[in-house]
Structures are given as structure tokens and as C-alpha cells.
Design an enzyme around this catalytic site. Structure first.
Site, short mmCIF file in Angstrom:
data_model
loop_
_atom_site.label_atom_id
_atom_site.label_comp_id
_atom_site.label_asym_id
_atom_site.label_seq_id
_atom_site.Cartn_x
_atom_site.Cartn_y
_atom_site.Cartn_z
N HIS A 74 15.72 9.20 -31.03
CA HIS A 74 15.71 7.73 -30.89
C HIS A 74 17.06 7.23 -30.33
CE1 HIS A 74 11.96 7.07 -33.27
NE2 HIS A 74 12.33 8.20 -33.84
N ASN A 147 7.30 3.76 -36.71
CA ASN A 147 6.97 4.14 -35.33
C ASN A 147 5.78 3.32 -34.83
OD1 ASN A 147 8.95 6.09 -35.02
ND2 ASN A 147 7.61 7.84 -35.37
N TYR A 361 18.83 10.67 -43.08
CA TYR A 361 19.42 9.50 -42.42
C TYR A 361 20.80 9.17 -42.96
CZ TYR A 361 14.84 8.75 -40.25
OH TYR A 361 13.70 8.90 -39.52
FE1 HDE Z 1 13.41 9.77 -37.98
N1 HDE Z 1 15.38 10.17 -37.68
N2 HDE Z 1 13.20 11.57 -38.91
N3 HDE Z 1 11.38 9.49 -38.18
N4 HDE Z 1 13.55 8.04 -37.05
C1 HDE Z 1 16.24 9.36 -37.08
O1 HDE Z 1 18.37 8.84 -37.93
C2 HDE Z 1 14.20 12.35 -39.33
C3 HDE Z 1 10.50 10.29 -38.81
C4 HDE Z 1 12.59 7.08 -36.89
O2 HDE Z 1 16.62 2.87 -34.42
C5 HDE Z 1 17.68 9.83 -37.20
O3 HDE Z 1 19.94 7.25 -37.60
C6 HDE Z 1 13.69 13.46 -40.10
C7 HDE Z 1 9.27 9.61 -39.06
C8 HDE Z 1 13.11 5.95 -36.17
O4 HDE Z 1 18.33 3.77 -35.46
C9 HDE Z 1 17.57 11.10 -38.04
C10 HDE Z 1 12.33 13.30 -40.10
C11 HDE Z 1 9.43 8.35 -38.55
C12 HDE Z 1 14.44 6.26 -35.91
C13 HDE Z 1 16.06 11.17 -38.28
C14 HDE Z 1 12.02 12.11 -39.37
C15 HDE Z 1 10.75 8.30 -38.00
C16 HDE Z 1 14.69 7.56 -36.47
C17 HDE Z 1 18.44 9.94 -35.91
C18 HDE Z 1 11.29 14.21 -40.73
C19 HDE Z 1 8.42 7.19 -38.50
C20 HDE Z 1 15.44 5.42 -35.15
C21 HDE Z 1 19.48 8.86 -35.93
C22 HDE Z 1 11.45 14.40 -42.12
C23 HDE Z 1 7.95 6.74 -39.79
C24 HDE Z 1 16.20 4.51 -36.06
C25 HDE Z 1 19.32 8.21 -37.20
C26 HDE Z 1 17.13 3.64 -35.25
C27 HDE Z 1 15.94 8.21 -36.45
C28 HDE Z 1 15.54 12.14 -39.04
C29 HDE Z 1 10.70 11.68 -39.15
C30 HDE Z 1 11.23 7.12 -37.34
C31 HDE Z 1 18.14 12.35 -37.43
C32 HDE Z 1 14.52 14.56 -40.71
C33 HDE Z 1 8.02 10.18 -39.78
C34 HDE Z 1 12.35 4.69 -35.77
O5 HDE Z 1 18.26 10.99 -39.25
#
Ligand code: HDE
Length: 684
Positions: A74, A147, A361
């Protein structure tokens, strides 16, 4: 010529007196006023620069460190400020203060994003989109990090690094950027059939949204609502755009990647700047453990959704985005979301994907923002008071006073500050009995990977199905490893035989044996809510119409059309071969955009207001021919009168419902003409 040692003359030649009038004084970061921001300190006018120049060194030092690590996923996103308003309070379900009273407003910031590409990548690749909201409630920040697709690729957080490594640019070559159409992503998909449901969604038109303003949002996981009595309910969170869900067509999204790589960012910014504030309804699906147990899938499995036909959506609020950011870095790059940010009244379920996110996060923010004090950055700080005994750390900006940096303490008895204490009705986790053996294991109830992608496929219109089959064919055609394509086909057979056969035909490959399912798929009822086309909202609100004119065009007809578009809620954008004043019949007019730089991909519909001579001239101009041809190929309405015929003929436009006279255009422009598509391209 100004002497170097007293140069306060800017590039434009204007002289600014130090501290004169309202102009603030330029200083170093430590407050020393500058006398010269043009020349470094030298030994003689043509001599070497001196190490002593602390002003030069501070400026370059700061510049050298301007960038912070981009988000691992993202990375590219856009933010907007606004408010959430509760329209239907739910104190019976949740004690969260933002849902307590009708009309109560809570400040929010939202960040929309793509997933796979880097921060400088394009806005319109085929990808999932992020839709993350931070609610600055009066009982702390609640981050709903959602999402635009209601399911996720994997069931367990331990697979997330593998998923993301596979979809990002390949490790040896550093490409492709922002694209899932390559070997490693599909290799992972072919070996992990749990990805199939989200893959089919991403290959549908949901993967190429028209605008962040026209996209749904889904919290995905099952969460819990907890009321003041401690009673809990399961819940899923939804955002619904007021303008309806709309998407691009694939060829258009590809062209936009070249023509305007800021398409979504610009669209959001412009809409807010013009006062057309994006708005979303906030809905909840509430259910209890009994209903959860009755479903043929597990509500803790993030690869599954609950159709609205089974648990209806209750709209309890709305969100309006009414303010653009003032500074991209401060409010977008430094914005930190944490799914672990919840408020009293909202709680987590045991979804193993969510549980992993609760760690990830917080951890990533330390690495991106460099300090445990990232919560003090203005965009991240709660708007309500916050206090505890956590102290110090890098970039600490609070000056905590007194000796009370531990709890319990009895310093208050001596008349000193005693510091904060917990409150009995502060956040309490829902009391949930837990028992079990410590194992690395996945529940049997997570084993069916095919029934829900099948349900999704069956819920689409014929045209949407053709888009999905074509997108999978396109992506697999970019996969060089043949065994990967074969394995994907073997899974698609379990999703739907027709889908598999169409993709195999599109690839000119034979159908392999079907994969052996861990749990045999079942036929679930289709759900209309999963289709974009079945729920299309015919409105010109939020849509843009490109109006092409040239010398001699009739000014009255042009003015009438522009007004009719505005009256219907749309935004007209005028285009001519030259942007300066053009002589029309009835007066002069300037254009908003030059024809060569304003292709029809930028608009939802187009109109041609031309003289016969201009149409004949433009029939020899590739930009004009492309303008009309692309609008037709992208299934858009084309408004014209008889004069435009030579240009329409040259572009090969065949009459249909979407090719209309100018008077009918504002209505015609509310739609896309899906029926036109089979005449234009061979879809799988
Ligand atoms: Fe994320 N995800 N994600 N994700 N995600 C990040 O956090 C992660 C997941 C989502 O505009 C990171 O600050 C893991 C689902 C959005 O700043 C990180 C897992 C959903 C955004 C991270 C998931 C999301 C992130 C990267 C599996 C929808 C952008 C930078 C367990 C419900 C937020 C950050 C923004 C961002 C990890 C799965 C949505 C790396 C480990 C499911 C919208 O921490």
C-alpha cells in the site's frame, strides 16, 4: 549584478528585505536568521566552498534525509479529511461513543491506496485497493483498515510475507512494477488454492475501480461489537459509495497508466477542491454465534464473505470527505494505521489473519517512522486527551512533568502530580472462554476453497464473467512457466468448468485434470450484491464529460450542452486542438484541455460539437480519431450532431444506444454500453 555576499535577490529578481512587512524571516532549523539563501560560503568569489558553512551543511543534511521508508505494501495512496456521522445509533449493540447518538460527528482521515506498486507507481493497475479510515473518537482512535474487496488472499498471517514477496517485482530482476501478471504471483496462487476467491475478485472489474469515490470498502474480518453490559455480537463493516460502484474497462486502465498515472489521486483531489465531497454509507452486518455456526463456512476465515442476502446490511452512518491534505508528507507518508487501534465497544475476533495484523502494523511503524513516539505526529495523535506512564524514547515531544512515571504511586498524597489511572469502564476485551491444545494447525472449517469463488462467478452478469475470464487469460499469458498455468487451470475447474474452459481456450491450452479439493465444493446461492453491473446507479453525479470543439463551432449549442451536463450533476471539460481563444460562431472560447493531451480515457463520456469542415479536418488527425475510437472502445456514450459524421466514420463508429444526439447525451452519459463490447473485442 548583485554582489554574492549581500544577495537577497530571488530568481525572479524581486528583493525581499529581511523580516520586512509580513514576510517571515528565513532561519536555520535552530532559529538563526539567514542573510543569503543563494550562495554558499566561499574563499573568494571563485574559490572553494568552506566546511565552516553550517547553513549549507544543515540544508543539504536535511535534504539528504527527506525520504522515509515507503510502506511495504500500500505504498501509493491518497488521503482526505472529513467526518463520520452516526445516522442510526446502536447503543444496544456497542458502547462505542461514535455510535451513541444520532447526528453525532467524529473527525476522520481516510487513505486510499494500491497494494503492489511502489510509492511512485501508477494509480490504475489491476490490484486490490486499500480503504483505511482513522476515526478520531472521543474515546481514542479507531482504525478501520479495510480494502475494496471483501475477502483476502490468505487465511493465516504467517503466509503474508510469502504472498507479498510473490506479487511484488520479482527478486532478481526488479520488475514488473505494480502488476500481478507474472510468474511468481501465479506460482503462489497455483500452490495456495485459498487465494482463489480473492484472485477471482481481483480479476473482476473490482480490480480496476473508476475512482476512489466509486468504490466499496470492507473491513473483511469478523469483528465484535460489545455493549455497555458486556454483551457481544459478531460484526462485519462495510462502506458503500454514494455514487455507486463503478469500474474502468481494462484497455482504458492500461492507457491511463501511461496517460495519467495520478488518475485516482487527481480525481479525489479535484472532487474535494470543487466541493463535490465524496460520501459513503457505513453499514454493519451483525450476527450471533448461532448464525455463524449455521453457515457452511467459517466466519473466522478471511477468504469468506457473508452475502447480504443472508445477513442484511444495516446502514448506521455516513462519511463525508470534505478537506484535502495540506501536506502530502505530513498527512499521508507519516499517517500510521493500526488495526489494533480499537475503542471501547469494538473488539477483535479470533480470525488468525486479524490476529497477525494486530502485531504487524505497530511493528512496521517503528521501522517506517523511526520511533515509538510516532503516535505524537499530529495526524496520528488522538484528538481526545491521552496519558499514561510510557516515557521518553526517540523524538519525544511531550515534556512530562513531575515524578509520577510509575503506577501505582501515592505521590498525590504529598500534593504532587499523581498521574493518570485506568477507569473501570475503559476498554475491556469481551470475556470469551478459550480452550485447546497448542498446535500449528488450521481448522477443518477453513478447508473449502472453491465454493465461494464459484458463488462470486455465478453472481456476475455475462459481460462481467467475460471480463474475469479475459483478465485471467491475460495474466496467465504473461506467465512463462507452463506448469503454473496448468496448475491454475486445474483449480479453476473446481471453481467453474465454464470459466476453466474459457481460460484454457484463451491460452490455446488443453484442460488438465481438476485439482483434488481438500473439501468438496458446494453450490451456494448467487448474490446480486456481488455484481457491479446489476447494481449500477445511473447518475451523472461525479462523472466527467469531455466536449470537443474547434473553430466555427456553434457557441450557443456548446453553452447549452455544458449547462445541461452541469444541471445533471456532471462536470464538463472542454477540449480543442488549441487551448487559447478559439473563434466560434457567436463568440470566442478557451478550452480546458488540448486535444493531444486530453484523450477520452480521462472522461466518462464525450461529445463532439463541430462544424462539418472541422470534422473533416479532424478526420485526418490521429488524436481526434483516437479520441472518438477509444470512447467507443471503452463503451462510453458519444454525443454528436450530423456535422461530426466524417470523424465518426473515420473512427469506425457504428450506431448504438450510446451513440446519441447532443440533447440526449447527459442521460446517455450515466451508463456504459456493455452490449457494445462483443462487437469490439474477442473476450474469453
Ligand atoms: Fe495490511 N499491511 N496486512 N491488510 N494493509 C499494511 O502497514 C499486513 C491485510 C491494509 O494506508 C502495512 O502501515 C499483514 C488485510 C491497508 O497506511 C503492514 C497482513 C487488509 C493498508 C501490513 C495484512 C489489509 C495496509 C504496510 C496479514 C484488509 C494501508 C504499511 C496478516 C482488511 C494502510 C503499514 C495505509 C498496510 C501488514 C493483511 C489492508 C506491513 C501482516 C486482510 C488498507 O503492516
Amino acid at each position: 549584478m548583485a554582489k554574492p555576499y549581500d544577495s537577497t535577490i530571488g530568481e525572479g529578481g524581486e528583493t525581499q528585505q529581511l523580516g520586512s512587512g509580513d514576510t517571515p524571516v528565513m532561519t536555520t532549523n535552530h532559529g538563526t536568521p539567514l542573510s543569503d539563501n543563494q550562495n554558499s560560503l566561499k574563499a573568494g568569489a571563485r574559490g572553494p566552498t568552506l566546511l565552516e558553512d553550517f547553513i549549507l551543511r544543515e540544508k543539504i543534511f536535511h535534504f539528504d534525509h527527506e525520504r522515509i521508508p515507503e510502506r511495504i505494501v500500500h505504498a501509493r495512496g491518497s488521503v482526505a479529511h472529513g467526518y463520520f456521522e452516526c445516522t442510526d445509533p446502536i447503543p444496544d449493540l456497542s458502547r462505542a461513543s461514535l455510535f451513541a447518538e444520532k447526528g453525532k460527528r467524529t473527525e476522520v482521515i481516510v487513505r486510499f491506496s494500491t497494494v503492489a506498486g511502489g510509492a511512485g507507481s501508477v494509480d490504475t493497475p489491476r490490484d486490490v485497493r486499500g480503504f483505511a479510515t482513522k476515526f478520531y473518537t472521543d474515546e481514542g482512535n479507531w482504525d478501520l483498515v479495510a480494502n475494496n474487496i471483501p475477502v483476502f488472499f490468505i487465511q493465516d498471517a504467517i503466509k503474508f510475507p510469502d504472498l507479498i514477496h510473490s506479487v511484488k517485482m520479482e527478486a532478481d530482476r526488479g520488475f514488473p512494477q505494480a502488476a500481478s501478471a507474472h510468474d511468481t504471483f501465479w506460482d503462489f496462487v497455483s500452490l495456495m488454492p485459498e487465494t482463489l476467491h480473492t484472485v477471482v475478485w481481483a480479476m473482476s472489474d473490482r480490480g480496476i475501480p473508476r475512482s476512489y469515490r466509486m468504490m466499496e470498502g470492507f473491513g473483511i474480518h469478523t469483528f465484535k461489537l460489545v455493549n455497555a453490559e458486556g454483551q457481544e455480537h459478531f460484526v462485519k463493516f462495510h462502506w458503500r459509495p454514494k455514487l455507486g460502484t463503478q469500474s474502468l474497462v481494462w484497455d482504458e486502465s492500461l492507457k491511463l497508466q501511461a496517460g495519467d498515472n495520478d488518475f485516482h489521486r487527481r480525481d479525489l483531489w479535484d472532487a474535494i477542491a470543487e466541493g463535490a465531497f465524496p460520501e459513503y454509507e457505513f453499514g454493519i452486518q451483525v450476527f450471533d454465534a448461532e448464525l455463524a455456526a449455521s453457515l457452511p463456512y467459517d466466519v473466522l476465515d478471511a477468504t469468506k464473505l457473508i452475502p447480504e442476502e443472508i445477513v442484511p446490511l444495516r446502514i448506521i452512518g455516513r462519511m463525508v470527505l470534505d478537506r484535502n491534505p495540506a501536506n502530502h508528507f505530513a498527512e499521508n507518508e507519516q499517517l500510521a494505521f493500526l488495526p489494533s487501534n480499537v475503542v471501547p465497544g469494538v473488539d477483535f475476533s479470533d480470525d488468525p489473519l486479524l490476529q497477525g495484523r494486530l502485531f504487524s502494523y505497530l511493528d512496521t511503524q517503528k521501522s517506517r517512522l523511526g520511533t515509538t513516539n510516532f503516535h505524537q505526529i499530529p495526524v496520528n495523535a488522538p484528538k481526545c486527551p491521552y496519558a499514561n506512564m510510557m516515557r521518553d524514547g526517540m523524538m519525544q515531544t511531550h515534556v512530562h512533568t513531575g515524578r509520577a512515571n510509575y503506577e501505582p504511586n501515592s505521590l498525590a498524597q504529598a500534593g504532587e502530580e499523581g498521574g493518570p489511572r485506568p477507569r473501570p469502564d475503559g476498554f475491556r476485551s469481551a470475556a470469551q472462554p478459550v480452550a485447546g491444545e497448542k498446535l500449528r494447525i488450521r481448522a477443518d472449517t477453513f478447508a473449502d476453497h472453491y465454493s465461494q469463488p464459484r458463488m462470486f462467478w455465478k453472481s456476475q452478469t455475462e459481460n462481467e464473467q467475460a471480463h474475469i475470464a479475459s483478465a485471467i487469460t491475460f495474466e496467465l499469458s504473461k506467465v512463462a512457466l507452463e506448469h503454473v498455468r496448468i496448475r491454475v487451470l486445474s483449480h479453476l475447474r473446481n471453481v467453474d468448468e465454464d470459466l476453466a474452459a474459457r481460460v484454457a481456450k484463451g491460452l490455446a491450452m488443453d484442460l488438465p485434470e481438476a485439482a483434488a479439493p481438500a473439501s468438496p465444493p458446494v453450490d451456494l446461492d448467487p448474490s446480486d450484491a456481488l455484481s457491479i453491473q446489476k447494481r449500477w446507479q445511473a447518475t451523472l453525479q461525479g462523472r466527467k464529460v469531455g466536449v470537443l470543439f474547434d473553430e466555427g463551432s456553434d457557441k450557443a449549442s456548446l453553452d447549452n450542452l455544458l449547462q445541461a451536463i452541469r444541471d445533471a450533476g456532471g462536470t464538463p471539460f472542454t477540449i480543442a486542438p488549441k487551448v487559447g481563444g478559439i473563434m466560434l460562431k457567436g463568440g470566442e472560447m478557451k478550452a480546458d484541455g488540448q486535444l493531444a493531451g486530453s484523450p477520452s480515457w480521462l472522461f466518462d463520456a464525450v461529445a463532439l460539437v463541430l462544424t462539418r469542415e472541422a470534422a473533416e479536418k479532424l478526420a485526418k488527425d490521429s488524436a481526434a480519431i483516437g479520441f472518438v475510437m477509444d470512447a467507443y472502445a471503452h463503451l462510453k456514450a458519444i454525443g454528436h450532431d450530423d456535422n461530426a459524421q466524417p470523424l465518426l466514420d473515420r473512427a469506425g463508429i457504428m450506431p448504438d444506444q450510446g451513440v446519441t444526439d447532443l440533447a440526449a447525451l447527459p442521460k446517455a452519459a450515466t451508463l456504459r454500453y456493455w452490449d457494445r463490447e462483443p462487437k469490439l473485442r474477442d473476450l474469453a
